[in-house]
Write a protein that holds these residues in place. Structure first.
Motif, PDB file in Angstrom:
ATOM      1  N   VAL A   1       0.979  -0.698  -0.149  1.00 49.88           N
ATOM      2  CA  VAL A   1       0.114   0.302  -0.331  1.00 49.88           C
ATOM      3  C   VAL A   1       1.158   1.561   0.234  1.00 49.88           C
ATOM      4  O   VAL A   1       0.790   2.009  -0.388  1.00 49.88           O
ATOM      5  N   ASP A   2       2.049   1.211   0.893  1.00 46.97           N
ATOM      6  CA  ASP A   2       2.487   2.119   0.559  1.00 46.97           C
ATOM      7  C   ASP A   2       3.376   2.682  -0.595  1.00 46.97           C
ATOM      8  O   ASP A   2       3.588   4.188  -0.856  1.00 46.97           O
TER       9      ASP A   2
ATOM     10  N   HIS B   1      -4.242  12.930  -6.259  1.00 45.65           N
ATOM     11  CA  HIS B   1      -4.609  13.575  -4.782  1.00 45.65           C
ATOM     12  C   HIS B   1      -4.390  12.445  -3.827  1.00 45.65           C
ATOM     13  O   HIS B   1      -5.638  11.876  -4.174  1.00 45.65           O
ATOM     14  N   VAL B   2      -4.565  12.712  -2.728  1.00 45.84           N
ATOM     15  CA  VAL B   2      -4.664  11.669  -1.702  1.00 45.84           C
ATOM     16  C   VAL B   2      -5.555  12.135  -0.956  1.00 45.84           C
ATOM     17  O   VAL B   2      -5.504  13.475  -0.587  1.00 45.84           O
ATOM     18  N   ASP B   3      -6.588  11.401  -1.192  1.00 41.93           N
ATOM     19  CA  ASP B   3      -8.059  12.426  -0.584  1.00 41.93           C
ATOM     20  C   ASP B   3      -8.409  11.472   0.975  1.00 41.93           C
ATOM     21  O   ASP B   3      -8.808  12.188   1.831  1.00 41.93           O
ATOM     22  N   HIS B   4      -8.120  10.213   1.125  1.00 40.30           N
ATOM     23  CA  HIS B   4      -8.125   9.749   2.899  1.00 40.30           C
ATOM     24  C   HIS B   4      -7.169   8.519   2.783  1.00 40.30           C
ATOM     25  O   HIS B   4      -6.290   7.882   1.338  1.00 40.30           O
ATOM     26  N   ASP B   5      -6.444   8.403   4.098  1.00 37.47           N
ATOM     27  CA  ASP B   5      -5.404   7.455   4.600  1.00 37.47           C
ATOM     28  C   ASP B   5      -6.267   7.139   5.564  1.00 37.47           C
ATOM     29  O   ASP B   5      -5.365   7.728   6.269  1.00 37.47           O
ATOM     30  N   GLN B   6      -6.561   6.091   5.676  1.00 36.73           N
ATOM     31  CA  GLN B   6      -7.243   5.685   6.902  1.00 36.73           C
ATOM     32  C   GLN B   6      -6.859   4.055   7.237  1.00 36.73           C
ATOM     33  O   GLN B   6      -6.950   3.157   6.359  1.00 36.73           O
ATOM     34  N   THR B   7      -6.607   4.508   8.475  1.00 36.64           N
ATOM     35  CA  THR B   7      -5.779   2.573   9.263  1.00 36.64           C
ATOM     36  C   THR B   7      -7.354   2.284  10.361  1.00 36.64           C
ATOM     37  O   THR B   7      -6.831   2.601  11.328  1.00 36.64           O
ATOM     38  N   VAL B   8      -8.345   1.397  10.022  1.00 38.81           N
ATOM     39  CA  VAL B   8      -8.916   0.956  10.607  1.00 38.81           C
ATOM     40  C   VAL B   8      -8.244  -0.134  11.800  1.00 38.81           C
ATOM     41  O   VAL B   8      -8.435   0.530  12.981  1.00 38.81           O
TER      42      VAL B   8
ATOM     43  N   ASP C   1      -5.144  -3.500  11.676  1.00 35.42           N
ATOM     44  CA  ASP C   1      -3.849  -3.559  11.234  1.00 35.42           C
ATOM     45  C   ASP C   1      -4.606  -4.675  10.237  1.00 35.42           C
ATOM     46  O   ASP C   1      -3.573  -5.083   9.169  1.00 35.42           O
ATOM     47  N   ASP C   2      -6.176  -5.178   9.294  1.00 33.73           N
ATOM     48  CA  ASP C   2      -6.389  -6.030   8.840  1.00 33.73           C
ATOM     49  C   ASP C   2      -7.661  -5.194   7.859  1.00 33.73           C
ATOM     50  O   ASP C   2      -7.468  -5.394   7.050  1.00 33.73           O
ATOM     51  N   LEU C   3      -7.180  -3.503   8.051  1.00 33.34           N
ATOM     52  CA  LEU C   3      -8.039  -2.982   7.270  1.00 33.34           C
ATOM     53  C   LEU C   3      -7.189  -1.803   7.205  1.00 33.34           C
ATOM     54  O   LEU C   3      -7.339  -0.956   8.055  1.00 33.34           O
ATOM     55  N   ARG C   4      -6.699  -1.573   6.069  1.00 35.83           N
ATOM     56  CA  ARG C   4      -6.649   0.177   5.235  1.00 35.83           C
ATOM     57  C   ARG C   4      -7.180   0.520   4.399  1.00 35.83           C
ATOM     58  O   ARG C   4      -7.360   0.112   3.593  1.00 35.83           O
ATOM     59  N   PHE C   5      -7.770   1.685   4.637  1.00 35.22           N
ATOM     60  CA  PHE C   5      -8.018   2.048   2.849  1.00 35.22           C
ATOM     61  C   PHE C   5      -7.544   4.103   2.045  1.00 35.22           C
ATOM     62  O   PHE C   5      -7.157   5.294   2.987  1.00 35.22           O
ATOM     63  N   VAL C   6      -7.144   3.919   1.828  1.00 33.84           N
ATOM     64  CA  VAL C   6      -6.373   4.761   0.935  1.00 33.84           C
ATOM     65  C   VAL C   6      -7.012   5.022  -0.095  1.00 33.84           C
ATOM     66  O   VAL C   6      -7.324   4.019  -1.557  1.00 33.84           O
ATOM     67  N   GLN C   7      -7.802   6.544  -0.922  1.00 36.38           N
ATOM     68  CA  GLN C   7      -8.502   6.863  -1.922  1.00 36.38           C
ATOM     69  C   GLN C   7      -7.457   8.221  -2.321  1.00 36.38           C
ATOM     70  O   GLN C   7      -7.174   8.850  -2.013  1.00 36.38           O
ATOM     71  N   LEU C   8      -7.744   7.722  -3.643  1.00 35.92           N
ATOM     72  CA  LEU C   8      -6.873   8.598  -4.312  1.00 35.92           C
ATOM     73  C   LEU C   8      -7.706   9.305  -5.640  1.00 35.92           C
ATOM     74  O   LEU C   8      -8.019   8.612  -6.083  1.00 35.92           O
TER      75      LEU C   8
ATOM     76  N   THR D   1      -5.849  -2.393   2.040  1.00 37.12           N
ATOM     77  CA  THR D   1      -5.396  -3.822   2.741  1.00 37.12           C
ATOM     78  C   THR D   1      -6.911  -4.224   3.178  1.00 37.12           C
ATOM     79  O   THR D   1      -7.883  -3.132   4.053  1.00 37.12           O
ATOM     80  N   GLY D   2      -7.441  -5.324   3.092  1.00 30.32           N
ATOM     81  CA  GLY D   2      -9.024  -5.975   3.704  1.00 30.32           C
ATOM     82  C   GLY D   2      -9.671  -5.471   2.856  1.00 30.32           C
ATOM     83  O   GLY D   2     -10.847  -5.593   3.190  1.00 30.32           O
ATOM     84  N   LEU D   3      -9.465  -4.951   1.481  1.00 28.23           N
ATOM     85  CA  LEU D   3     -10.795  -4.479   1.044  1.00 28.23           C
ATOM     86  C   LEU D   3     -11.548  -4.994   0.375  1.00 28.23           C
ATOM     87  O   LEU D   3     -12.390  -5.225  -0.565  1.00 28.23           O
ATOM     88  N   ILE D   4     -10.524  -5.282  -1.101  1.00 27.86           N
ATOM     89  CA  ILE D   4     -10.885  -7.077  -2.099  1.00 27.86           C
ATOM     90  C   ILE D   4     -10.080  -8.081  -1.786  1.00 27.86           C
ATOM     91  O   ILE D   4      -9.052  -7.890  -1.143  1.00 27.86           O
ATOM     92  N   ASP D   5     -10.429  -9.315  -2.620  1.00 29.21           N
ATOM     93  CA  ASP D   5      -9.190  -9.942  -1.893  1.00 29.21           C
ATOM     94  C   ASP D   5      -8.829 -10.510  -3.959  1.00 29.21           C
ATOM     95  O   ASP D   5      -8.265 -11.640  -3.490  1.00 29.21           O
ATOM     96  N   THR D   6      -8.798 -10.021  -4.448  1.00 29.93           N
ATOM     97  CA  THR D   6      -8.283  -8.933  -6.127  1.00 29.93           C
ATOM     98  C   THR D   6      -6.479  -9.362  -6.249  1.00 29.93           C
ATOM     99  O   THR D   6      -6.236  -8.544  -5.570  1.00 29.93           O
ATOM    100  N   VAL D   7      -5.980  -9.948  -6.786  1.00 34.87           N
ATOM    101  CA  VAL D   7      -4.473 -10.145  -7.305  1.00 34.87           C
ATOM    102  C   VAL D   7      -3.824  -9.190  -7.392  1.00 34.87           C
ATOM    103  O   VAL D   7      -4.280  -8.790  -8.388  1.00 34.87           O
ATOM    104  N   PRO D   8      -3.222  -8.389  -6.454  1.00 37.49           N
ATOM    105  CA  PRO D   8      -2.619  -7.420  -7.001  1.00 37.49           C
ATOM    106  C   PRO D   8      -1.696  -7.612  -8.602  1.00 37.49           C
ATOM    107  O   PRO D   8      -1.248  -9.398  -9.109  1.00 37.49           O
TER     108      PRO D   8
END
Length: 127
Positions: free
Chosen positions: A15-16, A29-36, A38-45, A58-65
């Motif tokens: 993610v970083d 532009h980084v709109d949000h970066d929220q770590t809820v 250890d298993d859930l982080r949401f970054v919106q750009l 992390t913890g958002l989708i299970d699609t292969v990177p």
């Protein structure tokens, strides 16, 4: 009834690293970066001028990177967009001239593929 596409999840392994790539190199532009947790982080750009954002985390989708293909953005000048990316260390493909526009593209560090289109001059005109 309106259906507006406003968020697309992009699968990444680090993610970083992805946040740095999209923000510092591609210019989103980084709109949000929220770590809820250890298993859930949401970054919106969001790309400048876009009504649609991307989400990584992390913890958002299970699609292969790296498996997302066909993301497309539209620019006024494909050559300028390519030069912008190259100046920031992003490998961008040579501009191709096709009947339906001028195209370049790039991949993020995981291999997710983006296409950049400059629309043809005839778009929206009659005839």
């Amino acid at each position: 009834m309106e259906f507006r596409l406003e968020l697309v999840f992009v699968p990444v392994s680090d993610v970083d690293r992805a946040k740095t790539f999209y923000a510092d190199q591609v210019g989103f532009h980084v709109d949000h970066d929220q770590t809820v947790s250890d298993d859930l982080r949401f970054v919106q750009l969001t790309a400048p001028g876009s009504a649609c954002s991307i989400a990584i985390g992390t913890g958002l989708i299970d699609t292969v990177p790296g498996s997302l293909k066909g993301l497309q953005v539209v620019v006024d000048d494909a050559d300028a967009a390519r030069e912008f990316l190259i100046e920031r260390g992003v490998e961008a493909s040579p501009v191709q001239d096709l009947a339906w526009g001028r195209f370049t593209g790039f991949k993020d560090p995981d291999g997710n593929e983006w296409t950049i289109q400059q629309l043809p001059a005839w778009r929206g005109s009659a005839g």
